[in-house]
Design an enzyme around this catalytic site. Structure first.
Site, PDB file in Angstrom:
ATOM      1  N   PHE A 130       0.529  -1.572   0.001  1.00 54.87           N
ATOM      2  CA  PHE A 130      -0.097   0.252   0.068  1.00 54.87           C
ATOM      3  C   PHE A 130       0.744   1.296  -0.244  1.00 54.87           C
ATOM      4  CE2 PHE A 130      -1.844   3.637   1.780  1.00 54.87           C
ATOM      5  CZ  PHE A 130      -3.158   3.756   0.995  1.00 54.87           C
ATOM      6  N   ASP A 134       9.578   3.101   1.981  1.00 58.12           N
ATOM      7  CA  ASP A 134       8.115   3.808   2.191  1.00 58.12           C
ATOM      8  C   ASP A 134       7.024   3.740   3.888  1.00 58.12           C
ATOM      9  OD1 ASP A 134       5.434   4.342   2.640  1.00 58.12           O
ATOM     10  OD2 ASP A 134       4.673   3.127   0.563  1.00 58.12           O
ATOM     11  N   LYS A 175       1.686  10.063   8.313  1.00 60.84           N
ATOM     12  CA  LYS A 175       1.208   9.655   9.183  1.00 60.84           C
ATOM     13  C   LYS A 175       1.916  10.668  10.476  1.00 60.84           C
ATOM     14  CE  LYS A 175      -1.292   5.999   7.786  1.00 60.84           C
ATOM     15  NZ  LYS A 175      -0.899   4.911   6.348  1.00 60.84           N
TER      16      LYS A 175
END
Ligand SMILES: *Cc1c(COP(=O)(O)O)cnc(C)c1O
Length: 394
Positions: free
Chosen positions: A136, A221, A250
């Protein structure tokens, strides 16, 4: 509900996800409060965003002070918080330069562009980036194409080309995809949305060796795994691997929208005009990032987070034994519990009714992302609430 509360009329919002009929009005540390004044222990924390919990004083103060000082002079000018945050990030990582953005997807878009630019300069226009099944990387067209979520290849067809998919933790499947158009391999050190699936050490280290042997870039990532989430400042540190490019998001803003693209000096090859964005590196969000970084780097902070992660993992293993459930996967305060059935959504709904907010990234597992500064009694309280829910559903 206070007399002045706005009416509950969600119909003017695009229904992008099923939501419970709740409106949260306040957050404090580990807890959220709805309009009825009910308190919820929050193990979602904005999807691993609120690394310091809800409305942390350090971030609130940094935002308030910066909002009164300078919000955005434009990315065409230097500002102090952006330079300070970039210095903190490069000093505490293996990277040399930083580009700030507002979301994880935007940082990953930047990573993809940077790798393709590097391929144009150094690898005769090679542009393919090998990514992973069930990976993702975000919800823009390119990052959806880089993601390996089932169904995403046709959802907004046509995809952005150039993202062949390898199999997670299978080095041979990566090797088989490498050819003269390959420029990079991109991975999450722990696949988050896939249900907290950590890269094996031999796999991550093998990827580094493979990239070195073929002159490819390794892109980590760390939008979900970075900023202390897995117990160290960045997850790749635990593998003894240095990526060439890393993205953060985040937790970086402690709840405020802030992300970053970091690269080693020999890879940071954008020429002026090739990368940018109206809000990129604005001092308001970077001030939040500075406050977050100071908190994460404070003596003992990450060690305590690791202790809380170990306590939660142990508690989940205990529940798994009690209720005959499946595997517990844990890296710091990023954890998952396999249920052994496909009713995770039901567990989430009932837990919410009982005052515990959980997330189910897959139909068969729960994911836990408490604030990194959560306390032992909150971990115990959450485990007790979860036990009650599992008992009701037994
Ligand atoms: C959440 C996430 C993203 C996307 O971040 P957004 O801020 O939602 O765009 C990208 N990569 C990983 C690993 C993530 O967990």
């Amino acid at each position: 509900m206070p007399e002045t509360a706005a009416p509950f009329n969600p119909s003017s919002l695009m229904p992008i996800t099923p939501r419970p009929d709740l409106v949260f009005v306040r957050g404090e540390g580990a807890y959220l409060f709805d309009r009825q004044g009910r308190r919820y222990l929050d193990w979602v924390q904005g999807w691993a965003v609120n690394c310091l919990g809800h409305a942390p004083a350090a971030v609130a103060q940094a935002l308030c002070q910066q909002a009164r000082t300078l919000i955005n002079p434009s990315p065409a000018f230097y500002n102090e918080p952006a330079m300070e945050l970039a210095t903190l990030l490069t000093r505490h990582s293996c990277f040399d330069q930083v580009f700030f953005a507002s979301s994880g997807a935007e940082a990953n878009e930047g990573a993809i562009k940077l790798a393709r630019k590097w391929g144009q300069l150094h690898k005769q226009g090679a542009f393919e980036i090998i990514t992973f099944v069930n990976g993702f990387h975000g919800r823009t067209l390119a990052t959806m194409s880089a993601s390996g979520k089932p169904g995403w290849d046709t959802m907004f067809a046509p995809q952005v080309p150039g993202f062949p998919k390898a199999v997670w933790n299978d080095l041979a499947s990566v090797r088989a995809l490498i050819h003269d158009k390959t420029v990079a391999v991109m991975l999450e050190p722990v696949q988050g949305e896939a249900g907290v699936m950590p890269a094996d050490a031999a796999f991550f280290q093998g990827l580094r060796a493979l990239c070195d042997a073929h002159g490819l870039l390794l892109i980590a990532d760390e939008v979900q795994t970075g900023c202390g989430r897995t117990g160290t400042l960045f997850a790749h540190e635990q593998y003894g691997v240095e990526p060439d490019i890393m993205t953060l998001g985040k937790g970086l803003g402690g709840g405020a929208p802030l992300s970053a693209l970091l690269a080693k000096a020999d890879v940071a090859c954008f020429a002026p005009g090739e990368q940018g964005g109206t809000f990129c590196g604005n001092p308001l969000m970077c001030a939040a990032g500075v406050a977050v970084m100071h908190s994460l780097l404070a003596e003992g902070f990450l060690a305590t987070a690791r202790q809380m992660g170990a306590q939660l993992a142990e508690g989940l293993r205990q529940l798994s034994r009690e209720f005959g459930l499946g595997e517990v996967r844990a890296r710091g305060l990023l954890l998952a519990l396999e249920l052994g059935h496909e009713r995770a959504a039901q567990v989430v709904t009932l837990a919410c009714e009982r005052g515990l907010l959980l997330n189910a990234p897959r139909a068969h597992c729960l994911r836990f992302m408490p604030a990194l500064n959560t306390r032992a009694q909150e971990v115990t309280q959450g485990l007790d609430l979860l036990r009650g829910v599992l008992d009701e559903l037994r």
